[in-house]
Design a protein around this motif. Structure first.
Motif, PDB file in Angstrom:
ATOM      1  N   GLN A  35       0.822  -1.194   0.000  1.00 23.17           N
ATOM      2  CA  GLN A  35       0.000   0.000   0.000  1.00 23.17           C
ATOM      3  C   GLN A  35       0.861   1.250   0.000  1.00 23.17           C
ATOM      4  N   LYS A  37       3.879   3.339  -2.108  1.00 23.94           N
ATOM      5  CA  LYS A  37       4.614   3.490  -3.360  1.00 23.94           C
ATOM      6  C   LYS A  37       5.610   4.626  -3.165  1.00 23.94           C
ATOM      7  N   ARG A 122      -2.941   8.732  -5.870  1.00 20.53           N
ATOM      8  CA  ARG A 122      -3.019   7.809  -4.739  1.00 20.53           C
ATOM      9  C   ARG A 122      -4.452   7.328  -4.545  1.00 20.53           C
ATOM     10  N   LYS A 125      -5.534   4.991  -7.531  1.00 16.32           N
ATOM     11  CA  LYS A 125      -4.892   3.665  -7.508  1.00 16.32           C
ATOM     12  C   LYS A 125      -5.084   2.934  -6.171  1.00 16.32           C
ATOM     13  N   ILE A 127      -3.894   3.617  -3.161  1.00 19.08           N
ATOM     14  CA  ILE A 127      -2.613   3.495  -2.471  1.00 19.08           C
ATOM     15  C   ILE A 127      -2.740   4.244  -1.150  1.00 19.08           C
ATOM     16  N   ILE A 130       2.291   7.585  -0.598  1.00 17.34           N
ATOM     17  CA  ILE A 130       3.339   7.759  -1.604  1.00 17.34           C
ATOM     18  C   ILE A 130       4.456   8.524  -0.916  1.00 17.34           C
ATOM     19  N   THR A 133      11.433   8.749  -2.842  1.00 14.01           N
ATOM     20  CA  THR A 133      12.456   7.699  -2.889  1.00 14.01           C
ATOM     21  C   THR A 133      13.636   8.043  -1.990  1.00 14.01           C
ATOM     22  N   GLU A 142       8.883  -2.216  -8.859  1.00  8.90           N
ATOM     23  CA  GLU A 142       7.434  -2.128  -9.080  1.00  8.90           C
ATOM     24  C   GLU A 142       6.739  -1.180  -8.110  1.00  8.90           C
ATOM     25  N   LEU A 143       7.456  -0.707  -7.089  1.00  5.07           N
ATOM     26  CA  LEU A 143       6.879   0.244  -6.144  1.00  5.07           C
ATOM     27  C   LEU A 143       7.148   1.693  -6.535  1.00  5.07           C
ATOM     28  N   ASP A 144       7.945   1.907  -7.562  1.00  2.00           N
ATOM     29  CA  ASP A 144       8.300   3.265  -8.011  1.00  2.00           C
ATOM     30  C   ASP A 144       7.250   3.756  -9.002  1.00  2.00           C
ATOM     31  N   VAL A 145       6.552   4.836  -8.636  1.00  2.00           N
ATOM     32  CA  VAL A 145       5.500   5.394  -9.494  1.00  2.00           C
ATOM     33  C   VAL A 145       5.940   6.717 -10.127  1.00  2.00           C
TER      34      VAL A 145
END
Length: 185
Positions: A35, A37, A122, A125, A127, A130, A133, A142-145
């Motif tokens: 949940q 990203k 967010r 999707k 989520i 967010i 990084t 796959e967690l990088d949006v």
């Protein structure tokens, strides 16, 4: 006595940490179900063009502040020689403060656009969070949006408001200065 107290507190803290780690581990989801990203904020702002919009606005602000400085320089010709440097320094201080305020205001507008777009993404999707990084040591790809948010941010046109105009205060005309102020009843 102090050593025993420290040992008991340290022991209790270790028990709590181990128990907490075990509980967290029991409820962990796989990377695909996360949940949370991550977005590379700097990369998204640069590649989306938001920073370019900010730079263009700040360039216009800087040009107006420079015009204001030139306008002020022209006014120094009417000042006594001993007052010119003080007036020049005061004007520089005002223009510097205005420049810093405009830079901060522009950055706030850009970051608000980033937040609004991220919130919408967010929600869309489903989520929970967010995060930047920069807050993580390691991230599953796959967690990088970042790419998705960058695409959405490319459509955003931010409004920085009006570029400040610099004007000089004018002294009252000599005739007006000699007349008494109007009284109100």
């Amino acid at each position: 006595m102090k050593r025993n107290l420290i040992r008991h507190v340290a022991g209790a803290a270790m028990v709590v940490l181990v128990a907490g780690a075990m509980l967290v581990g029991c409820d962990a989801k796989s990377a695909g179900d996360a949940q949370m990203k991550f977005v590379n904020v700097e990369k998204a702002l640069v590649e989306s063009g938001l920073l370019k919009q900010e730079q263009e606005h700040l360039k216009a602000v800087n040009e107006n502040l420079h015009k204001g400085q030139q306008l002020a320089e022209k006014s120094y010709t009417t000042l006594p020689a001993d007052k010119v440097e003080a007036a020049r320094q005061a004007d520089r201080n005002v223009l510097t403060q205005q420049w810093k305020a405009q830079q901060q205001a522009a950055r706030n507008v850009v970051m608000k656009a980033m937040q609004t777009t991220s919130d919408a993404y967010r929600t869309e999707k489903k989520i929970s969070v967010i995060m930047p990084t920069q807050a993580a040591v390691s991230i599953a790809p796959e967690l990088d949006v970042t790419a998705d948010l960058t695409t959405k941010l490319k459509a955003v046109k931010v409004d920085f408001g009006k570029v400040p105009e610099i004007t000089l205060k004018t002294a009252p005309a000599p005739e007006a200065a000699k007349q008494p102020a109007a009284k109100t009843k």
